[in-house]
Write a protein that holds these residues in place. Sequence first.
Motif, PDB file in Angstrom:
ATOM      1  N   SER A 195      38.084  38.675  60.790  1.00  0.00           N
ATOM      2  CA  SER A 195      39.045  37.604  61.041  1.00  0.00           C
ATOM      3  C   SER A 195      39.930  37.900  62.257  1.00  0.00           C
ATOM      4  O   SER A 195      40.753  37.072  62.635  1.00  0.00           O
ATOM      5  N   ASN A 196      39.776  39.095  62.857  1.00  0.00           N
ATOM      6  CA  ASN A 196      40.498  39.452  64.075  1.00  0.00           C
ATOM      7  C   ASN A 196      39.511  40.082  65.051  1.00  0.00           C
ATOM      8  O   ASN A 196      39.616  41.265  65.385  1.00  0.00           O
ATOM      9  N   ASP A 197      38.525  39.304  65.484  1.00  0.00           N
ATOM     10  CA  ASP A 197      37.419  39.878  66.241  1.00  0.00           C
ATOM     11  C   ASP A 197      37.750  40.130  67.710  1.00  0.00           C
ATOM     12  O   ASP A 197      36.873  40.466  68.498  1.00  0.00           O
ATOM     13  N   GLY A 198      39.019  39.997  68.084  1.00  0.00           N
ATOM     14  CA  GLY A 198      39.412  40.358  69.437  1.00  0.00           C
ATOM     15  C   GLY A 198      39.641  41.851  69.605  1.00  0.00           C
ATOM     16  O   GLY A 198      39.862  42.321  70.719  1.00  0.00           O
ATOM     17  N   TYR A 199      39.601  42.600  68.508  1.00  0.00           N
ATOM     18  CA  TYR A 199      39.836  44.039  68.545  1.00  0.00           C
ATOM     19  C   TYR A 199      38.532  44.764  68.231  1.00  0.00           C
ATOM     20  O   TYR A 199      37.948  44.569  67.166  1.00  0.00           O
ATOM     21  N   GLU A 200      38.091  45.615  69.167  1.00  0.00           N
ATOM     22  CA  GLU A 200      36.788  46.249  69.034  1.00  0.00           C
ATOM     23  C   GLU A 200      36.881  47.716  69.423  1.00  0.00           C
ATOM     24  O   GLU A 200      37.626  48.096  70.342  1.00  0.00           O
ATOM     25  N   SER A 201      36.135  48.566  68.724  1.00  0.00           N
ATOM     26  CA  SER A 201      36.104  49.988  69.049  1.00  0.00           C
ATOM     27  C   SER A 201      35.220  50.240  70.262  1.00  0.00           C
ATOM     28  O   SER A 201      34.459  49.374  70.697  1.00  0.00           O
ATOM     29  N   ASP A 202      35.302  51.456  70.792  1.00  0.00           N
ATOM     30  CA  ASP A 202      34.428  51.884  71.877  1.00  0.00           C
ATOM     31  C   ASP A 202      33.204  52.586  71.289  1.00  0.00           C
ATOM     32  O   ASP A 202      33.269  53.200  70.217  1.00  0.00           O
ATOM     33  N   SER A 203      32.087  52.513  72.004  1.00  0.00           N
ATOM     34  CA  SER A 203      30.912  53.279  71.598  1.00  0.00           C
ATOM     35  C   SER A 203      31.195  54.768  71.796  1.00  0.00           C
ATOM     36  O   SER A 203      32.070  55.156  72.579  1.00  0.00           O
ATOM     37  N   TYR A 204      30.443  55.606  71.085  1.00  0.00           N
ATOM     38  CA  TYR A 204      30.657  57.042  71.237  1.00  0.00           C
ATOM     39  C   TYR A 204      29.360  57.805  70.973  1.00  0.00           C
ATOM     40  O   TYR A 204      28.420  57.294  70.370  1.00  0.00           O
ATOM     41  N   HIS A 205      29.346  59.058  71.460  1.00  0.00           N
ATOM     42  CA  HIS A 205      28.202  59.950  71.309  1.00  0.00           C
ATOM     43  C   HIS A 205      28.734  61.327  70.919  1.00  0.00           C
ATOM     44  O   HIS A 205      29.679  61.831  71.561  1.00  0.00           O
ATOM     45  N   LEU A 206      28.144  61.943  69.914  1.00  0.00           N
ATOM     46  CA  LEU A 206      28.615  63.225  69.395  1.00  0.00           C
ATOM     47  C   LEU A 206      27.509  64.261  69.448  1.00  0.00           C
ATOM     48  O   LEU A 206      26.330  63.937  69.250  1.00  0.00           O
ATOM     49  N   LEU A 207      27.895  65.511  69.679  1.00  0.00           N
ATOM     50  CA  LEU A 207      26.962  66.625  69.742  1.00  0.00           C
ATOM     51  C   LEU A 207      27.249  67.589  68.596  1.00  0.00           C
ATOM     52  O   LEU A 207      28.404  67.963  68.363  1.00  0.00           O
ATOM     53  N   HIS A 208      26.192  67.995  67.867  1.00  0.00           N
ATOM     54  CA  HIS A 208      26.324  68.897  66.727  1.00  0.00           C
ATOM     55  C   HIS A 208      25.290  70.017  66.841  1.00  0.00           C
ATOM     56  O   HIS A 208      24.256  69.876  67.512  1.00  0.00           O
ATOM     57  N   ALA A 209      25.553  71.122  66.139  1.00  0.00           N
ATOM     58  CA  ALA A 209      24.596  72.223  66.084  1.00  0.00           C
ATOM     59  C   ALA A 209      24.680  72.875  64.701  1.00  0.00           C
ATOM     60  O   ALA A 209      25.770  72.987  64.112  1.00  0.00           O
ATOM     61  N   TYR A 210      23.519  73.298  64.190  1.00  0.00           N
ATOM     62  CA  TYR A 210      23.427  73.926  62.870  1.00  0.00           C
ATOM     63  C   TYR A 210      22.504  75.148  62.976  1.00  0.00           C
ATOM     64  O   TYR A 210      21.407  75.056  63.537  1.00  0.00           O
ATOM     65  N   TYR A 211      22.946  76.267  62.414  1.00  0.00           N
ATOM     66  CA  TYR A 211      22.156  77.498  62.439  1.00  0.00           C
ATOM     67  C   TYR A 211      22.106  78.079  61.032  1.00  0.00           C
ATOM     68  O   TYR A 211      23.117  78.084  60.311  1.00  0.00           O
ATOM     69  N   SER A 212      20.946  78.540  60.616  1.00  0.00           N
ATOM     70  CA  SER A 212      20.800  79.171  59.303  1.00  0.00           C
ATOM     71  C   SER A 212      19.919  80.404  59.424  1.00  0.00           C
ATOM     72  O   SER A 212      18.989  80.437  60.242  1.00  0.00           O
ATOM     73  N   GLN A 213      20.231  81.409  58.607  1.00  0.00           N
ATOM     74  CA  GLN A 213      19.458  82.643  58.609  1.00  0.00           C
ATOM     75  C   GLN A 213      19.477  83.252  57.215  1.00  0.00           C
ATOM     76  O   GLN A 213      20.530  83.310  56.565  1.00  0.00           O
TER      77      GLN A 213
END
Length: 268
Positions: A195-213
Amino acid sequence: DEPNPNTSYKVSFEQHPIPHLHWFAYYAAGYHPGGINQNPYLDSSERIYKKESYTDITAGVRWFNDNIKFSGSLFYLTHDNHIVETSEQLDPTNPNAFAFFKTNAESGAEYGLESSGEFKINDTISLTSSLGLLSSEVEFGHNDSEDNTEEAHEHGQKAHAPNWNYSFGVNYNFNLAKKLMVEVSGKDGFIYDASNDGYESDSYHLLHAYYSQSFDKFNLKVYAKNILDESHAIRGFIFGLEPPIYATKLYKAYGPPREVGISLTYSL
């Protein structure tokens, strides 16, 4: 009384035409029950929201062999008396009067695709990916102050419905006991409130890493999420907060910043 019966059903078709290939399609129809908003300060017209009815048409395929796995589907959904969550500042001069509640749009629709895949290059390296595409619309009906024409309809996108999202990961197996995964994920911008579609977020990209031993009876896991410490809004609240005029503004809630963690488990 509402004309639609309280029934739901699904008709589906599945087939395995050749080894490693599976396709499917289904048609489903049903409803989401109506209810009552509990906030006592809402107007009487906003207290009750009606039952929503919907239809869902989906078709997809799954295919795999020793090195490749893929699944994908196309979908189309429609809604009548679409139940949406919205917000309103009930008293423009009182920030504490900000309320979330459910209401009915005249109709709604979404269509798009979902897919995921895995590709094994060799025993050491494999790739994973996912992709989602979405288009959505919410129709709120005629504006009472306008003529009953198509231009008088109030409509827009669904809230929190980005047009695309994705992930892509690289898995590296040093050996059976030592593994590393690096992943990037992203999401398109989206409106915070239908109902307030004049407000919009920005796109984003995230970097992650996972290590197991693993060694002996111990299992070590280390992770780092949002490595680049990307600031990304995940919610938005639109109301008047700052005196003396309490102008309507957008206030954002953000996703987690960079996060690093470690765990060590011991198995008997």
